[in-house]
Write a protein that holds these residues in place. Structure first.
Motif, mmCIF file in Angstrom:
data_model
loop_
_atom_site.group_PDB
_atom_site.id
_atom_site.type_symbol
_atom_site.label_atom_id
_atom_site.label_comp_id
_atom_site.label_asym_id
_atom_site.label_seq_id
_atom_site.Cartn_x
_atom_site.Cartn_y
_atom_site.Cartn_z
ATOM 1 N N TYR B 66 0.839 -1.206 0.000
ATOM 2 C CA TYR B 66 0.000 0.000 0.000
ATOM 3 C C TYR B 66 0.861 1.237 0.000
ATOM 4 O O TYR B 66 0.591 2.221 -0.698
ATOM 5 N N THR B 68 3.902 1.579 -1.140
ATOM 6 C CA THR B 68 4.519 1.793 -2.447
ATOM 7 C C THR B 68 3.513 2.338 -3.436
ATOM 8 O O THR B 68 3.829 3.195 -4.263
ATOM 9 N N MET B 69 2.274 1.862 -3.354
ATOM 10 C CA MET B 69 1.252 2.389 -4.241
ATOM 11 C C MET B 69 1.042 3.875 -3.972
ATOM 12 O O MET B 69 0.867 4.670 -4.905
ATOM 13 N N THR B 73 1.599 7.060 -6.520
ATOM 14 C CA THR B 73 0.599 8.115 -6.695
ATOM 15 C C THR B 73 1.207 9.487 -6.463
ATOM 16 O O THR B 73 0.864 10.453 -7.151
ATOM 17 N N ILE B 179 0.537 3.284 -11.788
ATOM 18 C CA ILE B 179 -0.677 3.149 -10.987
ATOM 19 C C ILE B 179 -1.589 2.081 -11.581
ATOM 20 O O ILE B 179 -2.154 1.253 -10.864
ATOM 21 N N PHE B 182 -0.316 -1.378 -10.712
ATOM 22 C CA PHE B 182 -0.595 -1.697 -9.311
ATOM 23 C C PHE B 182 -2.060 -2.056 -9.111
ATOM 24 O O PHE B 182 -2.401 -3.086 -8.517
ATOM 25 N N LEU B 183 -2.942 -1.187 -9.630
ATOM 26 C CA LEU B 183 -4.372 -1.423 -9.429
ATOM 27 C C LEU B 183 -4.810 -2.717 -10.091
ATOM 28 O O LEU B 183 -5.585 -3.490 -9.512
ATOM 29 N N GLY B 186 -3.728 -5.576 -8.023
ATOM 30 C CA GLY B 186 -4.522 -5.624 -6.801
ATOM 31 C C GLY B 186 -5.916 -6.157 -7.064
ATOM 32 O O GLY B 186 -6.454 -6.966 -6.299
ATOM 33 N N LEU B 197 -3.859 -6.520 -3.271
ATOM 34 C CA LEU B 197 -2.404 -6.684 -3.339
ATOM 35 C C LEU B 197 -1.926 -7.963 -2.654
ATOM 36 O O LEU B 197 -0.897 -7.972 -1.988
ATOM 37 N N ILE B 220 4.300 -5.367 -11.924
ATOM 38 C CA ILE B 220 4.269 -4.132 -11.142
ATOM 39 C C ILE B 220 5.596 -3.395 -11.253
ATOM 40 O O ILE B 220 5.638 -2.170 -11.442
ATOM 41 N N ILE B 224 6.049 0.278 -12.668
ATOM 42 C CA ILE B 224 6.649 1.380 -11.911
ATOM 43 C C ILE B 224 7.799 1.986 -12.697
ATOM 44 O O ILE B 224 7.936 3.204 -12.809
#
Lengths: 113, 254
Positions: B66, B68-69, B73, B179, B182-183, B186, B197, B220, B224
Motif C-alpha cells: 500500500y 509503495t502504491m 501516486t 498506478i 498496481f491497481l 490488486g 495486493l 508491477i 513502476i
C-alpha cells in the motif's frame, strides 16, 4: 610466488588510483578557474577510478565479476571524458574567460563574438 | 479567548506527545520492537512470504504494498502539478520553438550519446526492472535510469528531436502505467476473493503459485519503471519548454 606478484600489482594499482584521486581533489580545491579545475577532476575519474577497478579485477580473478568491472571501467572512461569535454566547451561558448595574470591575454579570444 | 483556547489545546497535545516520547524505547536499543520482531521476521521469512529473493523488493511490493502504491501516486501527482503549472504543450498553448540555445552539441557528445543510449536503456529495463526481484534494483531505480537516459538524449540532440521521438500521444498512456499496473494486480487479487495486493492466489498451488506471484510482481516492477521514467521525462520536457518561454516572452505584458 605468483600470489605475491599479483598482490604486488594490486597494491600498485590501488596506490596509483589513490595518487590520482588525491591529486584530483587537491587540484579541484586549489586551481584558479573552471578550465584548470576541469583538468584534474577528470583525471580523478578516468585514471584514478580505472586504476582502482583494475586492481579489483586482479583481485577478482577470471570471473563474471571481472567482466562487469571492465564494463564499468569502459563506460566510466567514455562518460567522464565526454563530460569534461561538454562542460569545457559549453563554458567556453558561453564566454567564460580563462584565468590569466593581470595584463596578459590568455589566448587570442575574438572580442567581438 | 480564542488564543487562550488554542494555547491550551497546544499545551495538552504537547504534553501528550512528550509523555509518549518518554515511553518510547531508547534510540537503537536492542529491545526496541523493530529489532526484536520486525527485522528477524523480514530476514527469516522474507523470501517465503515476500516472494522475492531480494528482500527489499519483497518488503516494497508485499509487506508495504500500500505504501509503495502511495509513493507511485505521489510521483504521478508531482507530474500533474508540474504540468498544471508549467506545461503549455498539453494545453495547446506552446507558441515558442522549444530549442532554447540554438547551439548544437558537439559531435563528440552526440556520438557518445548515440552509442550509450541503447546500453543505458538495456541496463534500466533488463538489469534493473526485470531482474529487480533477484538482485539489487527494482522499478524505481530502473525508472530513474530510464528517465535519465532520455534526458541525456534530449541534452545532446535537442528538445525538438526528443519530442518527435517521444510524442505526447505516446507519453500520456505510459505515464499512468505505474498506478494502472498496481491497481490491476490488486484487483486480480480481489477477483480471486483475497485481500487487495495479495499475490498468492487461492486455487493456484505449488510451483505455479510461485510463478504467478513472480509474474505479478514483475508486471508491477516494470509498470513502476516505465511509468516513473516517462513521468520524469515529461517533467523535464515541461521544464525545458518553460525555460525557453521565460527567456523570450512572446505574450504582451499588461
Amino acid at each position: 610466488m605468483s600470489e605475491y606478484v599479483r598482490d604486488a600489482f594490486i597494491v600498485l594499482f590501488s596506490l596509483t588510483g589513490l595518487f590520482f584521486f588525491v591529486g584530483g581533489t587537491v587540484g579541484l580545491l586549489r586551481c584558479p578557474d573552471l578550465y584548470a579545475r576541469l583538468h584534474p577532476s577528470t583525471k580523478c575519474d578516468t585514471l584514478g577510478a580505472c586504476s582502482v577497478i583494475l586492481a579489483l579485477c586482479l583481485q577478482a580473478g577470471a570471473s563474471f565479476v571481472t567482466l562487469k568491472l571492465l564494463a564499468i571501467a569502459f563506460f566510466l572512461l567514455l562518460s567522464c571524458a565526454t563530460c569534461g569535454h561538454a562542460i569545457g566547451r559549453s563554458a567556453f561558448r558561453s564566454g567564460v574567460v580563462p584565468w590569466h595574470k593581470p595584463g596578459v591575454k590568455p589566448w587570442p579570444i575574438e572580442e567581438d563574438e | 479567548m480564542r488564543k487562550a483556547a488554542v494555547l491550551g489545546a497546544l499545551l495538552i497535545i504537547g504534553a501528550m506527545l512528550l509523555f509518549a516520547i518518554g515511553k518510547m524505547p531508547a534510540m537503537n536499543s536492542r529491545n526496541a520492537p523493530d529489532k526484536t520482531h520486525v527485522i528477524p521476521r523480514y530476514l527469516e521469512k522474507g523470501e517465503e512470504e515476500g516472494g522475492a529473493k531480494n528482500i527489499v523488493t519483497g518488503v516494497i511490493l508485499n509487506y508495504r504494498g500500500y505504501d509503495t502504491m502511495g509513493e507511485v501516486t505521489v510521483i504521478f501527482s508531482a507530474l500533474c502539478a508540474v504540468v498544471a503549472l508549467l506545461d503549455r504543450e498539453k494545453r495547446g498553448l506552446s507558441r515558442s520553438s522549444p530549442d532554447a540555445s540554438g547551439v548544437r552539441s558537439s559531435v563528440i557528445v552526440r556520438t557518445v550519446v548515440r552509442f550509450a543510449f541503447p546500453v543505458i536503456v538495456f541496463f534500466a529495463v533488463a538489469y534493473m526492472m526485470l531482474h529487480g526481484e533477484g538482485s539489487p534494483g527494482g522499478g524505481f531505480q530502473g525508472g530513474a535510469i530510464l528517465g535519465a537516459s532520455v534526458i541525456v538524449f534530449t541534452l545532446a540532440f535537442g528538445l525538438p528531436e526528443s519530442t518527435r521521438r517521444m510524442p505526447l500521444k505516446v507519453r500520456i498512456p505510459l505515464e499512468s502505467t505505474a498506478i494502472v499496473g498496481f491497481l490491476a494486480m490488486g484487483i486480480i487479487g480481489l477477483a480471486y476473493g483475497v485481500n487487495f495486493l495479495t499475490y498468492l492466489l487461492p486455487g493456484v498451488h505449488g510451483a505455479m503459485a510461485q510463478t504467478v506471484r513472480n509474474l505479478m510482481m514483475t508486471v508491477i516492477e516494470v509498470g513502476i519503471g516505465i511509468g516513473g521514467g516517462v513521468i520524469f521525462i515529461s517533467i523535464v520536457f515541461a521544464m525545458m519548454r518553460e525555460d525557453k518561454y521565460e527567456l523570450q516572452p512572446d505574450v504582451p505584458q499588461p
